[in-house]
Design a protein around this motif. Sequence first.
Motif, PDB file in Angstrom:
ATOM      1  N   LEU A 101      -5.085 -12.678 -15.445  1.00 44.19           N
ATOM      2  CA  LEU A 101      -5.095 -14.079 -15.023  1.00 44.19           C
ATOM      3  C   LEU A 101      -6.495 -14.560 -14.663  1.00 44.19           C
ATOM      4  CD1 LEU A 101      -2.019 -14.156 -12.648  1.00 44.19           C
ATOM      5  CD2 LEU A 101      -2.228 -15.332 -14.816  1.00 44.19           C
ATOM      6  N   GLY A 102      -7.370 -13.605 -14.389  1.00 46.53           N
ATOM      7  CA  GLY A 102      -8.686 -13.977 -13.931  1.00 46.53           C
ATOM      8  C   GLY A 102      -8.679 -14.542 -12.523  1.00 46.53           C
ATOM      9  N   CYS A 103      -7.835 -14.000 -11.642  1.00 50.25           N
ATOM     10  CA  CYS A 103      -7.915 -14.439 -10.258  1.00 50.25           C
ATOM     11  C   CYS A 103      -8.329 -13.259  -9.377  1.00 50.25           C
ATOM     12  CB  CYS A 103      -6.600 -15.060  -9.787  1.00 50.25           C
ATOM     13  SG  CYS A 103      -5.278 -13.915  -9.528  1.00 50.25           S
ATOM     14  N   ASP A 104      -8.796 -13.557  -8.188  1.00 52.02           N
ATOM     15  CA  ASP A 104      -9.360 -12.515  -7.339  1.00 52.02           C
ATOM     16  C   ASP A 104      -8.287 -11.802  -6.535  1.00 52.02           C
ATOM     17  OD1 ASP A 104     -11.963 -12.954  -8.149  1.00 52.02           O
ATOM     18  OD2 ASP A 104     -12.098 -14.718  -6.843  1.00 52.02           O
ATOM     19  N   ILE A 105      -8.616 -10.569  -6.149  1.00 55.25           N
ATOM     20  CA  ILE A 105      -7.636  -9.761  -5.425  1.00 55.25           C
ATOM     21  C   ILE A 105      -8.324  -9.024  -4.279  1.00 55.25           C
ATOM     22  CG2 ILE A 105      -7.942  -7.874  -7.092  1.00 55.25           C
ATOM     23  CD1 ILE A 105      -5.003  -7.140  -6.612  1.00 55.25           C
ATOM     24  N   VAL A 106      -7.646  -8.900  -3.164  1.00 55.84           N
ATOM     25  CA  VAL A 106      -8.141  -8.090  -2.055  1.00 55.84           C
ATOM     26  C   VAL A 106      -7.247  -6.871  -1.971  1.00 55.84           C
ATOM     27  CG1 VAL A 106      -8.477  -7.961   0.436  1.00 55.84           C
ATOM     28  CG2 VAL A 106      -8.953 -10.080  -0.774  1.00 55.84           C
TER      29      VAL A 106
ATOM     30  N   ILE B 140       2.654  -7.970   9.553  1.00 51.39           N
ATOM     31  CA  ILE B 140       1.841  -8.667   8.553  1.00 51.39           C
ATOM     32  C   ILE B 140       1.899 -10.165   8.818  1.00 51.39           C
ATOM     33  CG2 ILE B 140       1.567  -9.170   6.098  1.00 51.39           C
ATOM     34  CD1 ILE B 140       2.781  -6.459   5.496  1.00 51.39           C
ATOM     35  N   ARG B 141       3.105 -10.648   9.064  1.00 47.28           N
ATOM     36  CA  ARG B 141       3.273 -12.067   9.326  1.00 47.28           C
ATOM     37  C   ARG B 141       2.473 -12.500  10.552  1.00 47.28           C
ATOM     38  NH1 ARG B 141       6.855 -16.563   8.885  1.00 47.28           N
ATOM     39  NH2 ARG B 141       6.633 -17.651  10.832  1.00 47.28           N
ATOM     40  N   ARG B 142       2.512 -11.663  11.582  1.00 46.38           N
ATOM     41  CA  ARG B 142       1.804 -11.982  12.819  1.00 46.38           C
ATOM     42  C   ARG B 142       0.304 -12.070  12.572  1.00 46.38           C
ATOM     43  NH1 ARG B 142       4.872  -8.407  15.558  1.00 46.38           N
ATOM     44  NH2 ARG B 142       3.222  -6.848  15.563  1.00 46.38           N
ATOM     45  N   VAL B 143      -0.202 -11.091  11.806  1.00 52.51           N
ATOM     46  CA  VAL B 143      -1.636 -11.080  11.511  1.00 52.51           C
ATOM     47  C   VAL B 143      -2.026 -12.346  10.753  1.00 52.51           C
ATOM     48  CG1 VAL B 143      -3.386  -9.934  10.112  1.00 52.51           C
ATOM     49  CG2 VAL B 143      -1.905  -8.586  11.595  1.00 52.51           C
ATOM     50  N   LEU B 144      -1.196 -12.724   9.792  1.00 52.37           N
ATOM     51  CA  LEU B 144      -1.487 -13.929   9.015  1.00 52.37           C
ATOM     52  C   LEU B 144      -1.558 -15.147   9.918  1.00 52.37           C
ATOM     53  CD1 LEU B 144       0.840 -13.421   5.903  1.00 52.37           C
ATOM     54  CD2 LEU B 144      -1.639 -13.262   5.939  1.00 52.37           C
TER      55      LEU B 144
ATOM     56  N   THR C 144       0.829  -1.197   0.000  1.00 49.19           N
ATOM     57  CA  THR C 144       0.000   0.000   0.000  1.00 49.19           C
ATOM     58  C   THR C 144       0.866   1.250   0.000  1.00 49.19           C
ATOM     59  OG1 THR C 144      -0.055  -0.158   2.392  1.00 49.19           O
ATOM     60  CG2 THR C 144      -1.917  -1.066   1.206  1.00 49.19           C
ATOM     61  N   PHE C 145       2.188   1.051  -0.153  1.00 43.56           N
ATOM     62  CA  PHE C 145       3.095   2.199  -0.062  1.00 43.56           C
ATOM     63  C   PHE C 145       3.440   2.782  -1.437  1.00 43.56           C
ATOM     64  CE2 PHE C 145       7.370   4.015   0.000  1.00 43.56           C
ATOM     65  CZ  PHE C 145       7.162   5.023   0.906  1.00 43.56           C
ATOM     66  N   ARG C 146       3.974   1.947  -2.314  1.00 43.66           N
ATOM     67  CA  ARG C 146       4.452   2.476  -3.594  1.00 43.66           C
ATOM     68  C   ARG C 146       3.285   2.946  -4.449  1.00 43.66           C
ATOM     69  NH1 ARG C 146       6.894  -1.382  -7.792  1.00 43.66           N
ATOM     70  NH2 ARG C 146       4.879  -1.088  -8.738  1.00 43.66           N
ATOM     71  N   ALA C 147       3.496   4.088  -5.093  1.00 41.70           N
ATOM     72  CA  ALA C 147       2.470   4.617  -5.966  1.00 41.70           C
ATOM     73  C   ALA C 147       2.150   3.578  -7.028  1.00 41.70           C
ATOM     74  CB  ALA C 147       2.964   5.915  -6.597  1.00 41.70           C
ATOM     75  N   ALA C 148       0.881   3.282  -7.232  1.00 36.68           N
ATOM     76  CA  ALA C 148       0.407   2.436  -8.327  1.00 36.68           C
ATOM     77  C   ALA C 148       0.775   0.965  -8.212  1.00 36.68           C
ATOM     78  CB  ALA C 148       0.875   2.978  -9.669  1.00 36.68           C
ATOM     79  N   ALA C 149       1.275   0.539  -7.076  1.00 33.65           N
ATOM     80  CA  ALA C 149       1.612  -0.881  -6.935  1.00 33.65           C
ATOM     81  C   ALA C 149       0.349  -1.738  -6.996  1.00 33.65           C
ATOM     82  CB  ALA C 149       2.338  -1.124  -5.619  1.00 33.65           C
TER      83      ALA C 149
ATOM     84  N   ASP D   5      -3.145   0.509   6.139  1.00 30.79           N
ATOM     85  CA  ASP D   5      -2.290  -0.440   6.845  1.00 30.79           C
ATOM     86  C   ASP D   5      -2.242  -1.778   6.114  1.00 30.79           C
ATOM     87  OD1 ASP D   5      -0.872  -1.910   8.598  1.00 30.79           O
ATOM     88  OD2 ASP D   5      -2.393  -1.965  10.176  1.00 30.79           O
ATOM     89  N   PRO D   6      -1.053  -2.195   5.689  1.00 23.67           N
ATOM     90  CA  PRO D   6      -0.955  -3.447   4.929  1.00 23.67           C
ATOM     91  C   PRO D   6      -1.448  -4.650   5.725  1.00 23.67           C
ATOM     92  CG  PRO D   6       1.229  -2.603   5.488  1.00 23.67           C
ATOM     93  CD  PRO D   6       0.245  -1.532   5.813  1.00 23.67           C
ATOM     94  N   ALA D   7      -1.259  -4.609   7.050  1.00 25.50           N
ATOM     95  CA  ALA D   7      -1.678  -5.754   7.855  1.00 25.50           C
ATOM     96  C   ALA D   7      -3.200  -5.937   7.804  1.00 25.50           C
ATOM     97  CB  ALA D   7      -1.221  -5.571   9.291  1.00 25.50           C
ATOM     98  N   SER D   8      -3.921  -4.829   7.652  1.00 31.59           N
ATOM     99  CA  SER D   8      -5.376  -4.950   7.594  1.00 31.59           C
ATOM    100  C   SER D   8      -5.807  -5.612   6.284  1.00 31.59           C
ATOM    101  CB  SER D   8      -6.029  -3.580   7.756  1.00 31.59           C
ATOM    102  OG  SER D   8      -5.963  -2.849   6.563  1.00 31.59           O
ATOM    103  N   VAL D   9      -5.068  -5.325   5.214  1.00 29.25           N
ATOM    104  CA  VAL D   9      -5.360  -5.986   3.942  1.00 29.25           C
ATOM    105  C   VAL D   9      -5.118  -7.487   4.089  1.00 29.25           C
ATOM    106  CG1 VAL D   9      -4.846  -6.073   1.483  1.00 29.25           C
ATOM    107  CG2 VAL D   9      -4.648  -3.919   2.697  1.00 29.25           C
ATOM    108  N   ALA D  10      -4.015  -7.829   4.751  1.00 32.60           N
ATOM    109  CA  ALA D  10      -3.694  -9.236   4.972  1.00 32.60           C
ATOM    110  C   ALA D  10      -4.812  -9.915   5.762  1.00 32.60           C
ATOM    111  CB  ALA D  10      -2.369  -9.361   5.719  1.00 32.60           C
TER     112      ALA D  10
END
Lengths: 483, 305
Positions: free
Chosen positions: B156-161, B209-213, B140-145, B168-173
Amino acid sequence: MFEGIQRSLGEALKKLRGRGRITEANIRESMREVRKALLEADVNFNVVNDFIQRVTEKSVGQEVLRSLDPSEQIVNIVYQELIALMGPVDHRIPLAKDRPTVIMLCGLQGSGKTTTAGKLALMLRQQGRKPLLVAADLQRPAAIDQLKILGEQIHVPVYSEYPSDPVTVCRNGVAHAKKMLLDTVILDTAGRLHIDDALIDELRRIDKQVRPDSVFFVCDAMTGQDAVNSAKAFNEALDLNGVILTKLDGDARGGAALSIKEVTKVPIKFIGVGEKLEALEPFHPERMAQRIIGQGDLMGLIEKVAQVQQQISEEELRAQQEKLKKGLITLDDFRKQFEQIKKLGMKDLIQRLPGMDKMLPENEDPESALRRIQGMIDSMTKEERQNPDIIDLSRRRRIAAGSGVQPHEVKQFLAQFDQVRTLMKQMASMSLWQRLKMMTGLGQAGAFLPGSPILQKNKIGTGHRKSAKERAEERKKKKKKKR
Amino acid sequence: MGIRGFFSRLKQGLARTRSVFTGIAQLFGLRGRVDQAFLDTLERQLYLADVGADATQEIVESVRRAFLDKEITGDVESFVKAKLRDLLTGPSPGLNFQPSGPTVVMVAGVNGSGKTTSIAKLAKMCQDQGKKVLVAACDTFRAAAVEQLTIWCQRLGCDIVKSQQGSDPASVAHDACEKAKARGYDVVIVDTAGRLHTQTHLMRELEKIRRVLSKQIEGAPHETLLVIDATTGQNAIQQAELFSKSVQCTGIILTKLDGTAKGGAIFAIKRRLNLPVKFVGVGEQIDDLEPFDPETYVAALFETA
């Protein structure tokens, strides 16, 4: 940056330094270590061998060995050769008069071209130019978006069209700049692996059609032996004017910096030293060599301090000075100073002060120590910040709980603050140079490390343990004295 | 894809790598004795391949001891090959899928190493194995990532969150894990922002992030892959060391092996950290990700063009 090289090179040279007499065998032995240090730092193999040969030849000369202090002579030879290896550099970007100046950036994938384009644009804008960013990277998905977002952040216009052809985008971008009266155009081209003939060909076409005034090669400082190959390939295809080295804020040993100039004769013009967009610096071979040899970089530091001070208003600065002179500095002011130090970058600051880097324990991160102290100050009430003397045991406990440290750390910090306050009063009357010298001395004494032994007075037992009542009385007395 | 297909593709990808290592192959073509000049050339070639001082000296020293003053024959070739192979891992078993529940794969690395592209390739590979894949855009940091990853996922036709830039990246995780459990996804691939391993606060974000996972899904992340650019020099060792320290990497994806770089640092990484290479990126196409096989790797290095 360059820590590794600095350390191992320092080790190798230290062995020479202690000796009164130096024989050829001594020199060869320490040169073997210098060689390994350079190779471990990713300096190109051939460059290393030539370098070692040159230094050895000069060092075993009779004059050096017979001189009063041969080891210093040899260190000096290494220093001079390092400068010769990396320099000279000219940081100017030539400006065309009757049309927009065009700067083209090229480099491998992931070397940091787009970010560098943003940094360069910001730097030029600060120099009073009117830059335009052109998004000519149509390869990587979302590269255009990235540049647009960057442009917004630094208030620089971005030209893009999609779908299109990179050559057309560049040509139209320059035309757009002319129309909008912008004087510098930065072309952000697609990243490529240079074996890709199609993409190299695309760059050549842009070069031919748009005729950029300068072509800069953006290179990742972490690149290994391959840095030289890619720089060579790009130089053959495009005739480079300069190199921008990125990601030097990591622990990369920057061997590429030492190799590219030597092999391609293209000088390194700028270096990227951080994630923030202001983090692009002109490259100074002498300063870099000083750092590698372990002599710090005071010139760079002074420049940086001046730059940060520009961002603080005159008035605020004067008010601060006044307070300092009277010794009235409060924890609030102290915290403000921290913010300023943070802007400078603590690690960078320490590296530039001669002798300081050796004073830090290996595992202590100065920035985290700073943050801890900031946390303590943030957990205090306004009153406490103005007058830290009122902080008693229960307040201390609360502050410690609020900032996640142990109560004794709070006490330690407050004691240190008291001493720093006296020191600052003294320093306020000194010149900048004197201050720097003093800082270095202080740093060596460990004054900037919370909990360092130097500034802590040892408690001397009196054989009598004071009761709570007595302690309270004492505090009152102290307070009275302050008034 | 059959073994043959893999072999030829890796060979293609390694064409450039080979051109450097052919120096070694040419060495074996020399006639004469194993003398200092021979050892010097061997050393030079290994250094130029980024193999690094320690590993290089070890190889050169053992060759010296075994063959000094003997004729150069096929023996030296197989000896050096075996030596190089020993310094690497056994063949990569690929991803370690969980028998039940979603398998979580976390991907980390420094800026510009090729994380996002590798994730797209990895997602494709899992899809080809019949898995239902969910991608978590935690950069969630780099512009346009996020946009870059979204474009790949659409292809690819796969889903994304995903979430806003700067969130906060951990919340996305966290959200990705919830979704994966609720909708029965087989694989969750977690993209993270590129970060230099020396930036402690960013490394701590990664730990979070790892902890949240691991709180969301038992035993997650089941794989933590470190993406390393093959053009990186000895700094790759530091990267591997510090990333492993904070998020316990289980393997490496070595990218950009189709360039002129050789990725020789993997020798030193294996030596010091016992961290195996699991996949190699050998091209810009979506299929260009292969499981790593040291046998083929070393063999392809010595193929004469």
